[in-house]
Motif scaffolding. Structure first.
Motif, short mmCIF file in Angstrom:
data_model
loop_
_atom_site.label_atom_id
_atom_site.label_comp_id
_atom_site.label_asym_id
_atom_site.label_seq_id
_atom_site.Cartn_x
_atom_site.Cartn_y
_atom_site.Cartn_z
N PRO A 243 12.79 11.04 -49.02
CA PRO A 243 13.35 11.59 -50.24
C PRO A 243 14.74 10.99 -50.41
CG PRO A 243 13.46 13.17 -48.47
CD PRO A 243 12.75 11.99 -47.93
N GLY A 244 15.04 10.56 -51.58
CA GLY A 244 16.37 10.00 -51.81
C GLY A 244 16.44 8.52 -51.58
N THR A 480 27.74 21.62 -52.75
CA THR A 480 26.55 21.39 -51.93
C THR A 480 26.79 22.07 -50.59
OG1 THR A 480 26.59 19.20 -52.90
CG2 THR A 480 24.94 19.62 -51.21
N ASP A 484 22.27 24.23 -46.24
CA ASP A 484 21.12 24.24 -47.13
C ASP A 484 20.46 22.87 -47.13
OD1 ASP A 484 19.65 25.77 -49.25
OD2 ASP A 484 20.25 23.98 -50.38
N THR A 485 21.27 21.85 -47.16
CA THR A 485 20.73 20.49 -47.19
C THR A 485 20.03 20.15 -45.87
OG1 THR A 485 22.61 19.97 -48.57
CG2 THR A 485 21.32 18.13 -47.80
N TYR A 488 16.84 21.86 -45.68
CA TYR A 488 15.83 21.17 -46.49
C TYR A 488 15.24 19.98 -45.74
CZ TYR A 488 14.68 17.38 -49.72
OH TYR A 488 14.12 16.30 -50.32
N TYR A 489 16.10 19.22 -45.08
CA TYR A 489 15.63 18.09 -44.28
C TYR A 489 14.71 18.58 -43.17
CZ TYR A 489 18.64 14.46 -46.26
OH TYR A 489 19.20 13.54 -47.08
N LEU A 492 11.41 19.50 -44.38
CA LEU A 492 10.63 18.29 -44.66
C LEU A 492 10.08 17.70 -43.37
CD1 LEU A 492 10.84 15.97 -47.27
CD2 LEU A 492 11.54 14.82 -45.20
N GLU A 494 9.59 19.23 -40.61
CA GLU A 494 8.61 20.15 -40.07
C GLU A 494 7.25 19.86 -40.70
OE1 GLU A 494 9.46 24.19 -41.05
OE2 GLU A 494 7.56 24.90 -40.22
N GLU A 495 7.29 19.66 -42.02
CA GLU A 495 6.02 19.39 -42.71
C GLU A 495 5.47 18.02 -42.38
OE1 GLU A 495 6.35 20.00 -46.87
OE2 GLU A 495 5.87 22.12 -46.68
N GLU A 496 6.37 17.08 -42.11
CA GLU A 496 5.91 15.71 -41.90
C GLU A 496 5.68 15.38 -40.44
OE1 GLU A 496 4.88 13.72 -44.03
OE2 GLU A 496 5.52 14.65 -45.89
N ARG A 509 10.05 23.20 -36.35
CA ARG A 509 9.79 24.49 -36.98
C ARG A 509 10.82 25.51 -36.55
NH1 ARG A 509 4.22 27.77 -36.68
NH2 ARG A 509 3.92 26.73 -34.70
N GLU A 513 13.59 27.43 -38.73
CA GLU A 513 13.66 28.90 -38.79
C GLU A 513 15.06 29.41 -38.46
OE1 GLU A 513 9.09 30.24 -37.68
OE2 GLU A 513 10.62 30.22 -36.13
N ARG B 171 -1.94 18.64 -39.87
CA ARG B 171 -0.91 17.97 -39.09
C ARG B 171 0.29 18.87 -38.90
NH1 ARG B 171 0.94 14.13 -43.62
NH2 ARG B 171 2.52 15.38 -44.65
N ASN B 173 2.85 21.48 -37.46
CA ASN B 173 2.54 22.72 -36.76
C ASN B 173 1.34 23.45 -37.39
OD1 ASN B 173 3.77 23.98 -38.99
ND2 ASN B 173 5.75 23.75 -37.99
N GLY C 79 12.62 14.88 -53.80
CA GLY C 79 13.64 13.95 -53.31
C GLY C 79 14.94 14.68 -53.04
N THR C 80 15.75 14.09 -52.19
CA THR C 80 17.01 14.74 -51.82
C THR C 80 17.87 15.04 -53.02
OG1 THR C 80 16.89 13.38 -49.87
CG2 THR C 80 18.90 14.63 -50.19
N CYS C 118 10.16 11.36 -53.47
CA CYS C 118 11.00 10.92 -54.59
C CYS C 118 10.23 10.19 -55.68
CB CYS C 118 12.08 10.01 -54.06
SG CYS C 118 13.25 9.51 -55.29
#
Lengths: 649, 575, 155
Positions: A243-244, A480, A484-485, A488-489, A492, A494-496, A509, A513, B171, B173, C79-80, C118
């Motif tokens: 992202p970004g 900002t 929080d940022t 968010y990373y 991401l 964790e999901e990836e 995870r 948390e 994938r 967790n 995206g960021t 993104c």
């Protein structure tokens, strides 16, 4: 074999160019080259930048508007598409070149502005409010009182080595690429050098991998070239999915042929007959243009069997990812191409010995490869003088976030971040204060204002716990929240996370948390909950260290980077969140306390109706109150109040 | 090439290219592992085996990292211990806290790790994954919440059994081990061999237990005769569950224990094996004479049968129609015991003790019931038998050996041989030889059918038949010889298939073991029994002979075909 | 999903190589919007791979889905840059308003949500796309408005 665009004469001209027999060319041929190059045009040429960013901004509508403008007025002009100059905030961009005159670029050309601009230009007048600048060409008569594009602050400090063609040529035209010098390096390599010699050139240039730790590219190639094998493969990793980061997509959309050429040279150097380009399937435009470029190159015999009678064969195949960030890791990427789950495996053995289908394989980041034709063309000595001692060449960044001008920039290694953010990016908009910069995406790190004088190269960034990574630079201002940022990373990541190794799968995870716990208001602030929260905080750093220390691949190892670097850089902000339960940036809404300004409240009751916990009391047309004990800090009242009576502290 | 490396400040000699873990093991240093499976390429997933190597930024997984000259390794530095501890804590943070109720309580690798790493406090807590318990299968229970995603079951399922039912799904967790389309195990391609259970470090995969039913029946007999019978492989493995030497034969103690538990009758299930051998030898001779449906495919392994039904339905005609030894014992008990005991057959509660969760599945098959009443009511695994013995407070060490009940108290060693791979072929061959030539073999031991090779072949002349006997184990090897079988001119006459590597002695219901020597000991024990046995041939088992003359008539004759044989049909399953 | 349609897709890949697995699944999903058991079976037969492997691969990658897409497919940029400008709120808003999360389809089959990496227009974030039409600088209110428009267009 299919021939693309144009007639045989055009083909012959390009062939002659590629063969290097320009002396034999007649005047007609030279004229054609000038025309393709844009040096001498006989009719007005309008070029619209057409790429994902401009499409999102409305380039399709602009394109239609231009076409109908030309049709309605029966104007004989050529309407072309070009790639992106990289200045995304000004998209859609439109270039106009009148015969004999310099080419002019207009910014933010939304469909409704088309007729204004075209009316003016066709009357030999440049509407200043829309213009970005003109392009210098000694053959063209410059427009008066119009500045040059490369003098704009966004472009002035850049050094465009690999972005040179972006936004200047039509990405769909191999001819434009060739007349601008394209494929010359490739043909030079296969005609004049052995694979070993090409590896030598790259090694001497000091080129290092742009994606990760900066391993010397020439050395990597040699390892593969010398590994005993039945076959060898080259994989170009163009699937940033960060992202970004939009740099790789932008380049593929703007200048696909230079990637094809780069891959061709690299494949020759390592003895690969098959190369893969891995890119995200979301990159539809990029994908289409790359495939087109590959087909065109094959049409001219630049790919396929026995290329230009050199005996070298090469096929390039696109492999579209199916959505997995972890495939940025080379062994995961290989697994993905093999049709497996994109999970990394331990190294050694390294892909240079056992890669795709267990054969020696080079996995190069796309940006790394793009440097190759330049090095072959201008020589390693020339290349080495760009950048710093240990990090030669340039680096492409995508800058975004709270910044005046976001876009794609290329700077010599060793440039300071300050220059990138302030000079090129124009600093933070609305006179806000710069708080910090996130470098390298989710796997990168956070830098403070004080770190801005850091020179961008491998060593200095590593010292600060960052990597060049995806080349994403995201600017944060005072509004900002760093937590929080980072949260968010972490979410991401964790999901990836592929889920293979425990520290990354469970660690990301838990880190997420813990950050969640810090940045939200607990449902109840009783003993065990508070204890758990504090335990988490105490263990966050320790956990992050273990995740970095033990994870299987780069994703996990760097997953802790945002946390570790931001704790170092923004320790105070962490402490404010944890101990005072306050978010100084006002982002972590649940930490805010809400009050109703009795003077402003009209008693409209909207907030009381919307409050999910019934924490707002009061009768109609009388000022309301918030019962703090019941408030969960969701902020709905703040958002819904039409009179600004809800105050957040 | 010999190299010198330094481990914990001690210089040692090692072989270049050897993994760090192997070298450490050789030098007596124990490193915890979780995802490691001997003889498999390391996956590097669990990260527990990390060590510190001087000059490296991160810790290094010792299971996959090759040794290099001059390496300086620290295996238990503060950094390493903290890392391992944290990793296990992370696992625990997503693990149900129900150790006391868990199948593997006291025998769990995760529990052991937590103890070894001295985890005494919950430092990390958070949300846990919720998942459905899969109870669909009669043999295997899958509890994804307890899964640590080491992937061992998946590797065994793919690389040993080659059924490839289990795979990772999702994938991060959200990863879980699952079947295709996340179907219940019973609706998947799973053959329920239970090899996955043997490698599962936790209670995520275990056999389905029917203890309640047994206890209830034993406690409240009400005119029901309770019968227990055990397979021959159980006899040589149960000892391990009680701390005795692997391979120790304790058949007498088993008889005694089962009686103590409360079974009215205890039978030696090898009797069924002998009948199986008799039937199959006759069936093979029949096919040899008619020259049809060859090779004859053995039918003692229920996992293999299910595989044929779902993967190779074209081979169904080749499959032997003889029921498995356990089912033969079951069928015989329910049909003929009532005559001797004069009881209606519903009144027999038959419990088979087997090495195998697939037998649980087999016992519930339609083909294995008569008028809706199953021939076997409950199947227990060896591990469950041990638990049952403990549950009933029996100190096995204090028991005096007893013999099984008549009539099924004697068996030949041929029947017992079936517990190890190759044994079925050997046993059938012995009886076939007698049937064809009229004489017993003088030297009935066939080295070519024994040993650890995955595919074994023996050619010999039996009377006027030139025979090619083959034996395959584990199941994955079948795929390799499939073209041979399907080939018109297939020169095999008999193919024995055992799904589990090594046969029933290594069945999915056998005691957990860590050293490959255990498996060798078990096999050796079976072969020793044969060596020392007075009755080496199924057809020489007097009880069997009497039984045939009293009830069954001729092997492969009318009555026996009715009772002891069955037909299998194609299964439509997502493979 | 019709069987012979899948067969047609398979015909584009004359070589039985595992390398083709992901492209084949992508083609099937492109054609039908999602994957089905039938597809898993057919592809498995064709590539001589166990269904569990295909399912395993398909569930690993976030682009593959086994649930049909909604009539209106919402893509939200994560995206960021969009995040810093408030994209996370929008995701929550979608959940609040339509009751669907990333990868899900609403019960009536109208809307489905996909959070994507993104989209490349960081200057104009937060960005979203509805059935490939782009919307820039989205706020919660604007999101509601857009969704309402589509809802109304259906009624």
């Amino acid at each position: 074999m299919a021939r693309f665009e144009g007639n045989t004469t055009r083909d012959t001209i390009i062939k002659t160019l590629l063969e290097g027999n320009t002396e034999d060319m007649d005047d007609k041929g030279r004229e054609a080259i000038d025309r393709i190059k844009g040096d001498k045009v006989t009719q007005p040429v309008i070029s619209l930048s057409h790429n994902t960013a401009s499409i999102v901004a409305g380039a399709d509508e602009t394109f239609d508007a231009i076409r109908s403008y030309l049709e309605e007025r029966e104007i004989d002009a050529r309407l072309d598409v070009i790639g992106s100059l990289g200045l995304i905030t000004a998209e859609p961009l439109m270039d106009i070149q009148l015969p004999g005159k310099a080419r002019v670029t207009f910014g933010k050309v939304f469909s409704e502005k088309v007729s204004d601009i075209l009316d003016a230009v066709f009357n030999n007048f440049i509407p200043k409010e829309y213009v970005l600048g003109q392009h210098f060409n000694e053959l063209h008569e410059p427009w008066e009182n119009i500045n040059y594009v490369n003098e704009l602050p966004f472009f002035q400090s850049q050094k465009r080595v690999i972005l040179n063609n972006c936004g200047r040529i039509n990405p769909g035209s191999v001819d434009e690429y060739v007349v601008n010098g394209g494929y010359r390096s490739f043909l030079m390599a296969i005609r004049n050098y052995t694979p070993e010699e090409v590896c030598d050139l790259i090694e001497r240039s000091g080129l290092r991998g742009r994606g990760g730790e900066g391993y010397p590219t020439g050395k990597k190639w040699k390892n593969t070239l010398h590994a005993p094998a039945e076959k060898r493969f080259l994989i170009c990793n163009a699937g940033e999915s960060d992202p970004g980061a939009f740099m790789e997509r932008m380049i593929m959309e703007s200048d696909p042929h230079s990637l094809v050429e780069s891959i061709a040279i690299a494949s020759y150097a390592i003895g690969a007959q098959k190369a893969y380009i891995y890119l995200e399937s979301e990159y539809e435009t990029a994908c289409r243009r790359l495939q087109n470029a590959i087909d065109q190159a094959r049409g001219y015999g630049l790919l396929g069997d026995d290329i230009f009678s050199s005996g070298f064969n090469l096929n390039i195949q696109l492999h579209q990812g199916a959505g997995a960030y972890v495939c940025g890791e080379e062994t995961a990427l290989i697994a993905s191409i093999e049709g497996k789950r994109g999970m990394p495996r331990p190294k050694p053995p390294y892909p240079s010995h056992r890669g795709l289908h267990n054969q020696p394989t080079v996995v190069n980041n796309m940006e790394t490869l793009l440097n190759v034709p330049v090095i072959v063309r201008d020589g390693p000595a020339w290349y080495k003088q760009i950048g710093t001692d240990k990090s030669s060449g340039t680096k492409v960044f995508s800058i975004s976030g709270k910044i005046e001008r976001s876009g794609l920039v290329e700077i010599p290694m060793g440039t300071s971040l300050r220059e990138v953010v302030y000079k090129i990016g124009g600093g933070v908009p609305d006179n806000k204060e710069l708080k910090g910069v996130l470098v390298g995406g989710p796997a990168g790190g956070a830098l403070t204002y004080e770190n801005l004088d850091t020179r961008i190269d491998y060593e200095e960034l590593k010292e600060l716990g960052c990597t060049l990574g995806s080349g994403a630079v995201v600017v944060m201002d005072e509004h900002t929240c760093i937590l929080d940022t980072v949260k968010y990373y972490m979410h991401l990541l964790e999901e990836e996370s592929c889920g293979k190794c425990i520290p990354c799968r469970e660690g990301t995870r838990r880190m997420h948390e813990i950050l969640e716990n810090i940045t939200t208001r607990p449902r109840e602030e009783n003993g065990s909950f508070t204890l758990q929260r504090f335990k988490g905080v105490i263990n966050l750093e320790r956990l992050a260290h273990v995740v970095r220390d033990t994870s299987l691949c780069g994703l996990g190892q760097r997953a802790a980077n945002p946390i570790l670097s931001s704790i170092t850089a923004f320790r105070e902000e962490y402490e404010e969140h944890i101990f005072e339960r306050k978010c100084p940036a006002g982002v972590c809404q649940e930490l805010s306390t809400f009050y109703i300004d009795v003077d402003k409240c009209t008693g409209c009751t909207i907030c009381a109706q919307k409050c999910p916990t019934g924490a707002i009391v009061g009768s109609a047309k009388k000022p309301h109150f918030i019962v703090q004990e019941r408030c969960i800090g969701c902020g709905i009242c703040y958002d819904s109040c039409k009179f600004g009576a809800v105050i957040r502290k | 090439m010999q190299i010198e490396v330094e481990i914990n400040n001690n210089k040692i000699n090692a072989v270049k290219g050897q993994t760090i873990l192997d070298a450490l093991k050789k030098n007596g240093i124990k490193i915890p592992t979780l995802c490691r499976l001997e003889d498999f390429t390391p996956t590097g997933a669990c990260r527990l085996c990390v060590v510190e190597v001087e000059g490296m930024d991160n810790l290094v997984p010792s299971c996959s990292y090759p040794l290099e000259e001059g390496m300086k390794i620290r295996t238990h530095s503060q950094r390493v211990i903290e890392a391992r501890k944290m990793i296990v804590e992370l696992l625990l943070s997503n693990h149900p806290d129900d150790c006391l109720y868990c199948e593997r309580n006291g025998n769990c690798e995760l529990q052991n790790l937590a103890a070894e790493l001295n985890i005494r406090e919950r430092r990390i807590a958070g949300k846990k994954n919720k998942a459905k318990l899969d109870l669909s299968s009669p043999g295997i229970v899958h509890d994804p919440e307890k899964c640590v995603l080491c992937g061992r079951c998946i590797r065994i399922c793919e690389d040993i059994v080659s059924i490839t039912t289990l795979e990772f799904r999702g994938r991060g967790n959200n990863t879980s081990v699952s079947t295709a389309m996340n179907k219940g195990l019973n609706f998947s391609s799973c053959v329920q061999c239970g090899q996955c259970i043997l490698v599962c470090p936790t209670g995520a995969l275990h056999e389905k237990s029917y203890f309640d039913l047994i206890q209830e029946t034993l406690g409240n007999k009400d005119g029901i005769t309770t019968v227990a019978h055990y397979s021959s492989s159980v006899v040589v493995t149960l000892a391990e569950e009680f701390g005795l030497k692997p391979g120790k034969q304790i058949v007498g103690l088993i008889n005694a224990a089962l009686r103590k538990i409360g079974f009215d009758m205890v039978f030696d299930g090898s009797f069924g094996s002998d009948i199986y051998v008799m039937e199959q030898a006759a069936e093979l001779e029949d096919r040899l004479d008619k020259e049809e449906n060859l090779p004859l495919l053995s039918s003692s392994c229920p996992a293999w049968i299910k595989d044929v039904e779902q993967s190779y339905p074209d081979l169904l005609p080749y499959l032997s129609t003889v029921k498995s030894p356990e089912q033969i014992t079951g069928a015989v008990i329910k049909r003929y015991c009532r005559e001797t005991e004069n009881k209606s057959k519903n009144d027999i509660f038959s419990v088979a003790i087997t090495p195998c969760p697939a037998k649980k599945f087999e016992a519930q098959r339609q083909e294995m019931a008569q008028k809706g009443i199953p021939d076997i009511d409950v199947v227990l695994t060896t591990r469950e038998l041990a638990r049952l013995i403990k549950l009933y407070g029996i100190d096995i060490h204090a028991l005096e050996p007893e013999s099984a009940n008549v009539p099924f108290n004697k068996s030949s060693s041929s029947g017992k041989l079936m517990a190890s791979v190759g044994g079925t072929g050997e046993a059938v061959l012995r009886t076939l030889h007698k049937n064809v030539t009229g004489t017993d073999m003088t030297y009935p031991k066939f080295g070519k059918l024994r040993g650890t090779k995955e595919f074994k072949e023996l050619s010999l002349q039996v009377g006027h038949h030139q025979l090619n006997m083959t034996s395959v184990s584990p199941l994955k090897k079948v795929k390799d010889i499939l073209p041979d079988i399907r080939n018109e001119g297939c020169h095999y006459h008999y193919l024995e298939v055992m799904a589990c590597p090594g046969g029933c002695v290594n069945g999915g219901g056998q005691p957990f073991y860590t050293e490959s020597k255990t498996l060798r000991d078990r096999t050796k024990a079976i072969h020793n029994i044969d060596e020392k046995s007075a009755v080496q041939f199924s057809h020489n088992n007097k009880v069997v002979r009497d039984f045939y003359s009293q009830y069954l008539g001729e092997p492969y004759g009318g009555e026996s075909r009715k009772v002891l044989h069955t037909q299998y049909t194609k299964r439509d399953i997502l493979l | 999903m019709e069987n012979n349609k899948i067969k047609k897709i398979l015909e584009r890949y004359p070589f039985v190589e595992r390398e083709n697995l992901i492209p084949i699944l992508q083609d099937i999903q492109y054609e039908y919007g999602h994957l089905t058991e039938e597809a898993v079976k057919e592809v498995g037969n064709y590539l001589e791979l166990p269904a569990s492997k295909i399912y395993s691969v398909a569930t690993f990658y976030s682009k593959f889905r086994f649930q049909p897409r909604g009539k209106f497919h919402l893509k939200l940029c994560r995206g960021t840059s969009c995040q810093i400008k408030g994209a996370e709120k929008l995701e929550k808003k979608v959940y609040k308003y339509l009751g669907i999360m990333n990868g899900e389809t609403s019960g009536d089959g109208m809307f489905s949500l996909e959070v994507v990496a993104c989209m490349g227009c960081c200057g104009l974030g937060p960005v979203m796309a509805l059935n490939n039409r782009y919307y820039t600088e989205i706020t919660e209110d604007k999101l509601e408005e857009i969704i309402d428009d589509y809802k109304e267009s259906e009624e």
